[in-house]
Motif scaffolding. Structure first.
Motif, PDB file in Angstrom:
ATOM      1  N   LEU A 105      36.635  42.626  32.990  1.00 42.04           N
ATOM      2  CA  LEU A 105      36.522  43.003  34.402  1.00 42.04           C
ATOM      3  C   LEU A 105      36.688  41.806  35.323  1.00 42.04           C
ATOM      4  N   MET A 106      36.075  40.697  34.999  1.00 38.09           N
ATOM      5  CA  MET A 106      36.196  39.510  35.861  1.00 38.09           C
ATOM      6  C   MET A 106      37.624  38.990  35.880  1.00 38.09           C
ATOM      7  N   SER A 107      38.331  39.081  34.764  1.00 39.78           N
ATOM      8  CA  SER A 107      39.737  38.668  34.732  1.00 39.78           C
ATOM      9  C   SER A 107      40.584  39.580  35.609  1.00 39.78           C
ATOM     10  N   GLY A 108      40.347  40.880  35.501  1.00 37.72           N
ATOM     11  CA  GLY A 108      41.073  41.823  36.346  1.00 37.72           C
ATOM     12  C   GLY A 108      40.758  41.638  37.819  1.00 37.72           C
ATOM     13  N   ILE A 109      39.493  41.411  38.119  1.00 37.18           N
ATOM     14  CA  ILE A 109      39.091  41.178  39.514  1.00 37.18           C
ATOM     15  C   ILE A 109      39.737  39.901  40.036  1.00 37.18           C
ATOM     16  N   TYR A 110      39.800  38.866  39.204  1.00 37.76           N
ATOM     17  CA  TYR A 110      40.460  37.624  39.614  1.00 37.76           C
ATOM     18  C   TYR A 110      41.905  37.915  40.032  1.00 37.76           C
ATOM     19  N   GLU A 111      42.617  38.670  39.221  1.00 38.29           N
ATOM     20  CA  GLU A 111      44.011  38.963  39.568  1.00 38.29           C
ATOM     21  C   GLU A 111      44.114  39.814  40.832  1.00 38.29           C
ATOM     22  N   LEU A 112      43.231  40.782  40.973  1.00 32.50           N
ATOM     23  CA  LEU A 112      43.259  41.600  42.189  1.00 32.50           C
ATOM     24  C   LEU A 112      42.951  40.768  43.430  1.00 32.50           C
ATOM     25  N   TYR A 113      42.054  39.830  43.286  1.00 30.78           N
ATOM     26  CA  TYR A 113      41.566  39.012  44.405  1.00 30.78           C
ATOM     27  C   TYR A 113      42.517  37.862  44.742  1.00 30.78           C
ATOM     28  N   ILE A 114      43.003  37.187  43.739  1.00 27.13           N
ATOM     29  CA  ILE A 114      43.766  35.952  43.940  1.00 27.13           C
ATOM     30  C   ILE A 114      45.269  36.140  43.752  1.00 27.13           C
TER      31      ILE A 114
END
Length: 162
Positions: A105-114
């Motif tokens: 989830l944190m990896s996916g959120i990183y891509e969505l965010y950055i």
């Protein structure tokens, strides 16, 4: 050519989740794990006779994406956990999540965010696929739901156009 790039990027995402998990459980340095992955996990091509092994080596990843994910998630960990925490229902906390689910989830959120260069739907699909690599139960659906909720917040304009 485009399919090869897509396979490399998918492989980078899977490898980044594995590397982040290694960093977490061993309390290793991110750069040490990055070097170890690049030197020992991908530079060992399958040789004749290896067909007997139970598995084949991981497809060569996009090393630039892998390094960005590994370093970026590690560097922005607190920020990503805050976004993750805000996207969970009240009865869930990030501490309650399995380590590998939280890392996916944190990896996916990183891509969505950055990584605004990657479409939100691609990010969600890719990390649901990563979840399928680790789980056969409800976890991929959980990953899909959380990342979809985050995407609707972080990428509302993009998703409203779709």
């Amino acid at each position: 050519m485009k399919k090869n790039k897509s396979v490399k990027r998918s492989s980078a995402r899977l490898a980044a989740v594995q590397a982040l998990y290694e960093v977490e459980i061993s309390d290793s340095n991110v750069d040490d794990v990055l070097v170890e992955f690049q030197q020992t996990r991908w530079d060992t091509p399958q040789e004749e006779g290896d067909e007997d092994r139970g598995s084949s080596p991981l497809a060569k990843p996009d090393k630039q994406l892998f390094a960005d994910l590994l370093r970026g998630v590690a560097k922005r960990r607190d920020e990503l956990e805050e976004i993750l925490s805000g996207s969970l229902s009240q009865e869930w906390s990030t501490n309650r999540l399995e380590d590998i689910v939280r890392i996916i989830l944190m990896s996916g959120i990183y891509e969505l965010y950055i990584r605004q260069d990657v479409p939100a739907r691609v990010v969600i699909t890719q990390y649901v696929d990563v979840a399928h690599a680790f789980f056969e139960g409800p976890e991929p659906g959980f990953v899909n739901g959380v990342l979809d909720r985050v995407a609707k917040t972080l990428r509302a304009d993009e998703l409203s156009k779709a």
